[in-house]
Design a protein around this motif. Structure first.
Motif, PDB file in Angstrom:
ATOM      1  N   LYS A  74       0.739  -1.204   0.130  1.00 47.04           N
ATOM      2  CA  LYS A  74       0.104  -0.038   0.046  1.00 47.04           C
ATOM      3  C   LYS A  74       0.944   1.315   0.047  1.00 47.04           C
ATOM      4  CE  LYS A  74      -3.954   2.202   2.323  1.00 47.04           C
ATOM      5  NZ  LYS A  74      -4.770   2.004   3.619  1.00 47.04           N
ATOM      6  N   ASN A  75       0.713   2.214  -0.900  1.00 45.32           N
ATOM      7  CA  ASN A  75       1.232   3.265  -0.995  1.00 45.32           C
ATOM      8  C   ASN A  75       2.675   3.313  -1.599  1.00 45.32           C
ATOM      9  OD1 ASN A  75      -1.026   5.260  -0.400  1.00 45.32           O
ATOM     10  ND2 ASN A  75      -0.450   4.901   1.978  1.00 45.32           N
ATOM     11  N   GLY A  76       3.020   1.882  -2.079  1.00 44.75           N
ATOM     12  CA  GLY A  76       4.348   1.666  -2.615  1.00 44.75           C
ATOM     13  C   GLY A  76       5.056   2.699  -3.182  1.00 44.75           C
ATOM     14  N   LYS A  77       4.312   3.330  -4.361  1.00 47.67           N
ATOM     15  CA  LYS A  77       4.887   4.187  -5.258  1.00 47.67           C
ATOM     16  C   LYS A  77       5.392   5.382  -4.577  1.00 47.67           C
ATOM     17  CE  LYS A  77       3.507   3.144 -10.008  1.00 47.67           C
ATOM     18  NZ  LYS A  77       3.166   3.950 -11.409  1.00 47.67           N
ATOM     19  N   ILE A  78       4.508   5.821  -3.571  1.00 46.19           N
ATOM     20  CA  ILE A  78       5.215   7.002  -2.730  1.00 46.19           C
ATOM     21  C   ILE A  78       6.267   6.563  -1.897  1.00 46.19           C
ATOM     22  CG2 ILE A  78       4.523   8.628  -0.824  1.00 46.19           C
ATOM     23  CD1 ILE A  78       1.552   8.372  -1.861  1.00 46.19           C
ATOM     24  N   ILE A  79       6.268   5.588  -1.175  1.00 39.05           N
ATOM     25  CA  ILE A  79       7.467   5.025  -0.592  1.00 39.05           C
ATOM     26  C   ILE A  79       8.646   4.948  -1.282  1.00 39.05           C
ATOM     27  CG2 ILE A  79       8.385   3.234   0.893  1.00 39.05           C
ATOM     28  CD1 ILE A  79       5.655   2.670   1.904  1.00 39.05           C
ATOM     29  N   ASN A 112       6.510  10.845 -11.035  1.00 37.66           N
ATOM     30  CA  ASN A 112       6.206   9.439 -11.297  1.00 37.66           C
ATOM     31  C   ASN A 112       5.150   9.140 -10.148  1.00 37.66           C
ATOM     32  OD1 ASN A 112       6.564   6.789 -12.336  1.00 37.66           O
ATOM     33  ND2 ASN A 112       7.709   6.246 -10.486  1.00 37.66           N
ATOM     34  N   THR A 113       5.447   9.894  -9.043  1.00 42.06           N
ATOM     35  CA  THR A 113       4.699   9.417  -7.904  1.00 42.06           C
ATOM     36  C   THR A 113       3.156  10.078  -8.176  1.00 42.06           C
ATOM     37  OG1 THR A 113       6.352   9.641  -6.243  1.00 42.06           O
ATOM     38  CG2 THR A 113       4.240  10.117  -5.262  1.00 42.06           C
TER      39      THR A 113
END
Length: 675
Positions: A283-288, A324-325
């Motif tokens: 979850k929220n992996g792209k932000i991390i 990208n985020t």
């Protein structure tokens, strides 16, 4: 095709245009503020008129672009010393000794005789001040090491950094102005009144961290040349590279891998994208993932010493990670120009840095040209696909930077394709492996087998680079390329690419017009170089007079046996003036130029009596009574070159001032040119 926001692109270009205009035509800050305030009022008025319209009026658009130009203009002007009331030049007194408190902010590459530092002037006679200063300290084996954040007290008078004394030479003063440095001090370590540690800065901490790692690397099994390349690849430290090895990298067209910049940061960015891809499954992996990439990129910038080139590149790729985020329908070109605008807003002088220009042109060319090139072939084999991708990226980047590279460096490595096809695939491995070696060495846990394995890899790279560099027939040097040719070449390139992407008759006519423009520029440069000129060069302890006639340069010198025409100041002059052949002769006592006589009096002090001449050249400190010579020869101009005693120059200058005759000393005014 992803959406390109041409408004952002045009804003960035207008902002850069304003910076260039301010650089060429500077004015007072008060005038800029007055014009900007008037323009802002007009802009607000037209905005009120057009706020309910779907499409604003043409006048609103024109005013908006003018505002961006003026914003760039003001952003440059506000950084000039004359616009800063607290600048040290406004505090200095001409009639009393100066005591300056200087804080070291950057360590520059030393020359043969001096160590160089960029300093911030914190105070003049205990009065707080601002401004940057170039500090030159004569090399001394007994002097203490000076580091970033050290604070020095020096009693010296700053001088304006001089312009080059010979035509077509590298202008160091212009380069230093891009660093916001206009003055310098030359001193010895013994003249430093006091040295202490100043308040720590981020740049200082970064430099100390890098020095710590460098000391750790010296204790590893890495050999000297291989360790120097590793330091350049990963840490941005090139001071230990052997001059011959550095020249080989330049001749092979691989010099870009030794300067940590956008290429290295870009490779690291894609390595991190790959390594952190598993975060996409949480979850929220792209932000991390994006946060970690930005954090690690800035750690890399910190380890490399936070140099301007790395800082710019990390800022650019941080914006790519942010885009990208957000997952918005955007274009990489938008992100590129946003970073371009932000960096110039932070420091407008970066626009005039060679590295800044080349890196942005290379990235823009890759984004604009490479996709179209890459679409012509889609091999199924992975290695062929990799080969084709590297080839198209290299070709696109080289097309974008070629005119500017020829202008700055006057050479073209014909085997750059071979070099990049070999180097680029392994550069990611070398960069990743180098980072691992550096991290393990920093913690003193680097295994010897890993150090030796990496040492072998760098050794093989050096061997390949040396082989390519020694293929002399493929290295084209001394290419004359003017600024007009640069502009005309980019006009041709842009029109060709635009036509190539969407062919039409109208765009075809633009190509034809651009080639006419380039041809006109070439013909103009040929006519300019095919001229006659007589130059008395400035060279200490040597007489050097050049007669250029079209593409032939005849040098009149004192010793034809030991002089080399490929050395300073002849090499760069010959390249810029498109000289094809150089001959040398022993300088005579009388030279004829356009039916006028030039008399040269050397150490023999022999000269004809009662003979009218136009120019009198004094060299080798002749023991003459200048007033008697002037009475006898009645010259119109007196020139003294760099091969004379200082005391003689002073006496001759006073004599000429007394008689109101023009006196030109090449050591202070530069070379004397007659055309």
């Amino acid at each position: 095709m992803k959406f390109i926001n041409f408004t952002m692109v045009s804003f960035a270009i207008c902002f850069a245009l304003g910076i260039v205009t301010a650089h060429v035509f500077p004015s007072s800050l008060s005038l800029v503020l007055y014009i900007f305030l008037s323009l802002f009022c007009l802009l607000f008025f037209f905005w009120r008129l057009n706020r309910n319209q779907l499409f604003p009026s043409v006048f609103f658009g024109i005013l908006t672009y003018c505002s961006m130009i003026l914003l760039g203009y003001g952003n440059y002007i506000i950084r000039l010393p004359a616009s800063q009331p607290n600048h040290f030049t406004t505090i200095l007194s001409e009639n009393s000794p100066q005591i300056l408190q200087l804080k070291i902010t950057e360590i520059l590459k030393p020359d043969r005789f001096t160590n160089k530092y960029i300093t911030e002037v914190e105070a003049v006679h205990s009065e707080s001040s601002s401004g940057n200063l170039l500090l030159n300290i004569q090399k001394d084996s007994l002097s203490e090491k000076i580091s970033i954040d050290n604070v020095l007290l020096i009693a010296e008078a700053p001088q304006i950094i001089p312009k080059p004394l010979n035509p077509n030479q590298f202008d160091y003063s212009r380069y230093m102005k891009t660093l916001e440095v206009y003055h310098q001090i030359r001193t010895k370590s013994a003249y430093i009144i006091h040295k202490t540690k100043g308040s720590p800065s981020l740049r200082g901490r970064a430099e100390r961290a890098r020095e710590y790692i460098l000391q750790k690397l010296k204790k590893t099994p890495l050999t000297l040349d291989e360790r120097a390349i590793l330091q350049a690849l990963v840490l941005g430290q090139r001071r230990d590279i052997n001059s011959d090895l550095y020249a080989d990298y330049a001749a092979a067209g691989a010099i870009h891998i030794l300067a940590v910049s956008g290429l290295h940061v870009g490779i690291l960015y894609f390595i991190l994208l790959f390594l952190l891809k598993p975060f996409h499954y949480v979850k929220n992996g792209k932000i991390i993932q994006s946060v970690l990439i930005v954090l690690l990129l800035w750690i890399f910038a910190f380890v490399t010493g936070l140099s301007p080139s790395v800082t710019r590149a990390v800022t650019m790729f941080s914006l790519f990670a942010l885009a990208n985020t957000l997952q918005r329908e955007t274009s990489s070109i938008n992100t590129l120009f946003i970073s371009f605008f932000i960096l110039l807003l932070y420091n407008p002088n970066w626009l005039f840095h060679v590295g800044f220009q080349l890196s942005y042109l290379a990235v823009f060319s890759i984004l604009w040209i490479q996709p179209k090139l890459n679409s012509y072939w889609s091999p199924k084999n992975y290695f062929l696909r990799l080969f084709w991708g590297i080839f198209t990226v290299t070709l696109a980047a080289q097309l974008g930077i070629l005119p500017l590279s020829l202008y700055y460096f006057h050479q073209f490595p014909g085997l750059f394709f071979i070099t990049n096809l070999v180097v680029l695939p392994v550069l990611g491995i070398l960069l990743g492996g180098g980072l691992l070696v550096v991290i393990l060495a920093a913690f003193a846990v680097l295994p010897d087998w890993l150090a030796r394995s990496f040492n072998w890899c760098i050794s093989q790279l050096n061997t390949f680079i040396r082989w390519v560099a020694h293929q002399d027939s493929y290295l084209f040097t001394d290419i004359p390329f003017s600024g007009y040719k640069v502009l005309a070449s980019y006009v041709v390139l842009v029109t060709i690419v635009v036509f190539w992407k969407h062919a039409s008759f109208r765009r075809g006519t633009f190509i034809f017009a651009s080639f006419i423009l380039l041809l006109g520029v070439i013909l103009y440069d040929i006519s300019e170089s095919a001229s006659e000129e007589l130059v008395i060069f400035q060279k200490s302890r040597q007489t050097l007079i050049g007669h250029k006639n079209n593409h032939l340069l005849t040098l009149f010198i004192s010793d034809t046996n030991t002089f080399r025409s490929d050395t300073y100041p002849i090499s760069s002059y010959a390249t810029s003036e498109a000289i094809k052949r150089i001959t040398t002769q022993q300088f005579p006592n009388v030279l004829m130029f356009r039916n006028k006589k030039m008399l040269i009096i050397d150490s023999l002090s022999v000269y004809p009596k009662a003979e009218s001449i136009e120019w009198l050249v004094l060299t080798q400190s002749p023991k003459i009574h200048l007033e008697r010579v002037l009475d006898s020869l009645q010259p119109s101009y007196i020139i003294a070159d760099g091969n004379n005693y200082t005391s003689y120059i002073k006496r001759w200058r006073e004599t000429c001032e007394k008689r109101k005759l023009p006196f030109h000393h090449t050591g202070s005014k530069g070379a004397y040119s007659i055309d």
